[in-house]
Design an enzyme around this catalytic site. Structure first.
Site, PDB file in Angstrom:
ATOM      1  CG  HIS A  91      42.599  42.562  48.700  1.00 46.09           C
ATOM      2  ND1 HIS A  91      42.560  41.523  47.853  1.00 46.09           N
ATOM      3  CD2 HIS A  91      40.861  42.860  49.149  1.00 46.09           C
ATOM      4  CE1 HIS A  91      41.267  40.688  47.718  1.00 46.09           C
ATOM      5  NE2 HIS A  91      40.770  41.552  48.434  1.00 46.09           N
TER       6      HIS A  91
HETATM    7  C1  UD1 Z   1      36.341  45.386  48.958  1.00 47.58           C
HETATM    8  C2  UD1 Z   1      35.965  44.319  49.490  1.00 47.58           C
HETATM    9  C3  UD1 Z   1      36.174  42.870  48.897  1.00 47.58           C
HETATM   10  C4  UD1 Z   1      36.866  42.487  47.931  1.00 47.58           C
HETATM   11  C5  UD1 Z   1      37.908  43.916  47.645  1.00 47.58           C
HETATM   12  C6  UD1 Z   1      38.497  43.584  45.867  1.00 47.58           C
HETATM   13  C7  UD1 Z   1      33.368  44.816  50.933  1.00 47.58           C
HETATM   14  C8  UD1 Z   1      33.638  44.445  52.446  1.00 47.58           C
HETATM   15  N1  UD1 Z   1      35.272  44.583  50.433  1.00 47.58           N
HETATM   16  O1  UD1 Z   1      37.382  45.447  50.028  1.00 47.58           O
HETATM   17  O2  UD1 Z   1      35.672  41.461  49.666  1.00 47.58           O
HETATM   18  O3  UD1 Z   1      37.910  41.658  47.906  1.00 47.58           O
HETATM   19  O4  UD1 Z   1      37.437  45.167  47.862  1.00 47.58           O
HETATM   20  O5  UD1 Z   1      39.462  44.367  45.535  1.00 47.58           O
HETATM   21  O6  UD1 Z   1      33.039  44.760  49.880  1.00 47.58           O
HETATM   22  N2  UD1 Z   1      40.494  52.798  48.591  1.00 47.58           N
HETATM   23  C9  UD1 Z   1      40.946  53.541  48.049  1.00 47.58           C
HETATM   24  N3  UD1 Z   1      41.354  53.816  46.159  1.00 47.58           N
HETATM   25  C10 UD1 Z   1      39.711  53.031  45.930  1.00 47.58           C
HETATM   26  C11 UD1 Z   1      39.157  51.934  47.104  1.00 47.58           C
HETATM   27  C12 UD1 Z   1      39.383  51.543  47.812  1.00 47.58           C
HETATM   28  O7  UD1 Z   1      41.997  54.174  48.076  1.00 47.58           O
HETATM   29  O8  UD1 Z   1      39.473  52.963  44.462  1.00 47.58           O
HETATM   30  C13 UD1 Z   1      41.287  52.469  50.222  1.00 47.58           C
HETATM   31  C14 UD1 Z   1      39.842  53.055  50.958  1.00 47.58           C
HETATM   32  O9  UD1 Z   1      41.392  53.703  51.982  1.00 47.58           O
HETATM   33  C15 UD1 Z   1      39.190  52.212  51.591  1.00 47.58           C
HETATM   34  C16 UD1 Z   1      40.136  50.972  51.923  1.00 47.58           C
HETATM   35  O10 UD1 Z   1      40.765  51.124  50.294  1.00 47.58           O
HETATM   36  O11 UD1 Z   1      38.681  52.533  53.001  1.00 47.58           O
HETATM   37  C17 UD1 Z   1      39.440  49.692  51.475  1.00 47.58           C
HETATM   38  O12 UD1 Z   1      37.942  49.946  50.569  1.00 47.58           O
HETATM   39  P1  UD1 Z   1      36.776  48.983  50.574  1.00 47.58           P
HETATM   40  O13 UD1 Z   1      36.322  48.655  49.171  1.00 47.58           O
HETATM   41  O14 UD1 Z   1      36.181  49.344  51.583  1.00 47.58           O
HETATM   42  O15 UD1 Z   1      37.293  46.978  50.743  1.00 47.58           O
HETATM   43  P2  UD1 Z   1      38.771  46.965  49.890  1.00 47.58           P
HETATM   44  O16 UD1 Z   1      39.482  46.033  50.997  1.00 47.58           O
HETATM   45  O17 UD1 Z   1      38.838  47.463  48.677  1.00 47.58           O
HETATM   46  N1  UDP Z   2      43.909  42.018  40.006  1.00 50.89           N
HETATM   47  C1  UDP Z   2      44.484  43.290  38.719  1.00 50.89           C
HETATM   48  N2  UDP Z   2      45.128  44.216  39.172  1.00 50.89           N
HETATM   49  C2  UDP Z   2      46.067  43.935  39.878  1.00 50.89           C
HETATM   50  C3  UDP Z   2      45.280  43.379  41.205  1.00 50.89           C
HETATM   51  C4  UDP Z   2      44.369  42.431  41.033  1.00 50.89           C
HETATM   52  O1  UDP Z   2      44.110  43.088  37.626  1.00 50.89           O
HETATM   53  O2  UDP Z   2      46.926  44.881  40.753  1.00 50.89           O
HETATM   54  C5  UDP Z   2      42.629  41.312  38.974  1.00 50.89           C
HETATM   55  C6  UDP Z   2      42.222  39.839  39.221  1.00 50.89           C
HETATM   56  O3  UDP Z   2      43.203  39.294  38.327  1.00 50.89           O
HETATM   57  C7  UDP Z   2      41.150  39.881  39.776  1.00 50.89           C
HETATM   58  C8  UDP Z   2      40.886  40.189  41.060  1.00 50.89           C
HETATM   59  O4  UDP Z   2      41.716  41.471  40.484  1.00 50.89           O
HETATM   60  O5  UDP Z   2      41.140  39.150  38.314  1.00 50.89           O
HETATM   61  C9  UDP Z   2      40.679  39.843  41.574  1.00 50.89           C
HETATM   62  O6  UDP Z   2      40.315  41.331  42.588  1.00 50.89           O
HETATM   63  P1  UDP Z   2      40.738  41.344  44.143  1.00 50.89           P
HETATM   64  O7  UDP Z   2      41.945  40.462  44.228  1.00 50.89           O
HETATM   65  O8  UDP Z   2      40.378  43.012  44.240  1.00 50.89           O
HETATM   66  O9  UDP Z   2      39.349  41.030  44.971  1.00 50.89           O
HETATM   67  P2  UDP Z   2      38.707  39.239  44.916  1.00 50.89           P
HETATM   68  O10 UDP Z   2      39.060  39.018  44.578  1.00 50.89           O
HETATM   69  O11 UDP Z   2      39.666  39.447  46.412  1.00 50.89           O
HETATM   70  O12 UDP Z   2      37.116  39.869  45.623  1.00 50.89           O
END
Ligand code: UD1
Ligand code: UDP
Length: 381
Positions: A219
């Protein structure tokens, strides 16, 4: 009684918050009152609500419903919303997790109006400021009053940045307290792994045998938004699934889902979606995820949390990043840095496939990090 405002927003923060809320509920109910604020950074049911339901976290007292936007717009709206709540609720401290935009917004809003910041997962560094998370974690650490670091590497990083490690009283933003306490995610994995055994039905939907599949998550913006990197990662996954006849389960982050058809070449996109050994699903619940991790033969990921969970469940992990802040995992030989390099991913897969003799020594604490943090907050505030 002290009052804390806890900020959550992204999936991993909701999960991490479960450990502290559980510790408060079990042992500190009469000493800590917690107000949970959801920024709304993640909002799909399976990126947010599923965790509140499943992990028995109190529902958020307030949801700012900020949603997705550019870094600046998203963070600015969060700061505005959090500042208002802090003025209204007047907490003793704000509790922030990790390194997302929700963390940064909480740190800026609170520190400017002199609300002490408690940073959980402090001190982690990738030494790569092209990652938005690296900016967020550095900024948050440097306006925190209490920094709780999960690892020794975190402690060393903070020391190298000028933090005094042995201060024992009179903490303030100018004289912060640094504590090495273990990882709240380890607390959660220990606690929920047993529950997942009986409550996760993921293997009714995903027909494969334990230890005969790879679990993969992707991601990071660095991977999803650069077509050549996404292509290399999925080429490698396709090759492993096809040549080595290994099933691969990928619970796909919504960000990656959106980018897959856009950034993969049409031919690879078709191969991936038609490959019976590659199962792409919606994001799964936490109980399903830890059940999948526990039974995987190997894990491929660019996630911070999933790297650690691989280690908790004694699984080798291929790290799809140029570096990791969880350096101990690599030092122990349990993780290999593969970046988005097709060849490195395949070679690391082959190495781990035939040699899984890894010593998973305990580097993430004793499963009681949240209790330690709660106790310190009661003592200090
Ligand atoms: C964010 C965090 C990242 C973390 C990740 C966990 C920042 C800068 N990044 O990244 O550190 O590892 O969350 O998962 O804060 N979207 C949806 N539905 C949702 C959420 C997001 O469709 O419920 C899509 C949208 O298109 C959005 C994109 O995902 O623009 C990115 O979401 P965003 O929260 O900005 O960053 P993440 O990549 O999720
Ligand atoms: N996770 C989850 N379902 C998924 C993918 C991840 O519950 O489909 C959980 C995972 O077990 C961990 C957390 O989400 O506890 C990690 O989040 P993510 O990878 O989104 O973010 P990061 O840790 O890189 O910030």
């Amino acid at each position: 009684m002290i009052k804390i405002v806890t900020i959550v927003g992204a999936r991993p923060q909701i999960i991490k918050a479960a450990a502290l809320s559980r510790a408060i509920n079990d042992q500190f109910k009469n000493q800590i009152s917690e107000v949970i604020v959801h920024t709304g950074q993640h909002y799909d049911h399976n990126m947010s609500q599923v965790f509140f339901d499943e992990l028995r976290i109190p529902q958020p007292d307030i949801n700012l419903n900020i949603g997705s936007a550019s870094h600046g717009i998203q963070t600015a709206k969060m700061i505005q919303g959090i500042e208002k709540i802090l003025h209204e609720r007047k907490p003793n401290a704000i509790v922030l997790y990790g390194d997302t935009n929700s963390t940064l917004a909480g740190a800026i809003a609170a520190s400017k109006i002199h609300v002490p910041v408690v940073h959980i997962e402090a001190g982690l560094r990738s030494f790569n400021k092209s990652m938005p998370e690296e900016i967020n974690r550095i900024m948050c650490d440097h306006v925190s009053t209490l920094l709780f670091t999960p690892t020794k590497a975190g402690l060393t990083n903070l020391q190298n940045e000028g933090f005094e490690l042995h201060r024992s009283k009179s903490y303030s933003v100018d004289h912060p307290g640094v504590f090495h306490c273990g990882d709240v995610m380890y607390d959660n994995s220990l606690y929920f792994a047993r529950i997942a055994e009986t409550q996760s039905a993921i293997f009714n939907h995903f027909k494969t045998k334990p230890n005969q599949y790879i679990l993969a998550t992707i991601h990071r913006d660095h991977n999803t938004d650069q077509p050549e990197r996404l292509e290399a990662i999925f080429e490698a996954i396709h090759q492993i699934a096809t040549s080595d006849e290994v099933d691969v389960f990928i619970p796909l982050h919504p960000r990656t889902k959106k980018m897959l058809s856009k950034n993969l070449t049409p031919s690879l996109y078709q191969k991936i979606t038609e490959n019976k050994r590659i199962m792409i699903s919606k994001p799964v619940s936490f109980l399903d995820m830890i059940n999948l991790e526990k039974n995987a033969s190997m894990i491929i990921t660019d996630s911070g949390g999933v790297q650690k969970e691989a280690y908790f469940f004694h699984k080798p992990v291929l790290i799809l990043r140029p570096q990791t802040e969880w350096v101990e995992i690599v030092e122990q030989g349990a993780g290999k840095i593969c970046d988005a390099d097709q060849q490195k991913i395949i070679e690391a897969f082959q190495t781990f496939r035939y040699d899984q003799k890894i010593n998973f020594s305990p580097i993430f604490g004793d499963g009681k990090a949240a209790e330690f943090i709660a106790r310190k907050m009661v003592e200090i505030f």
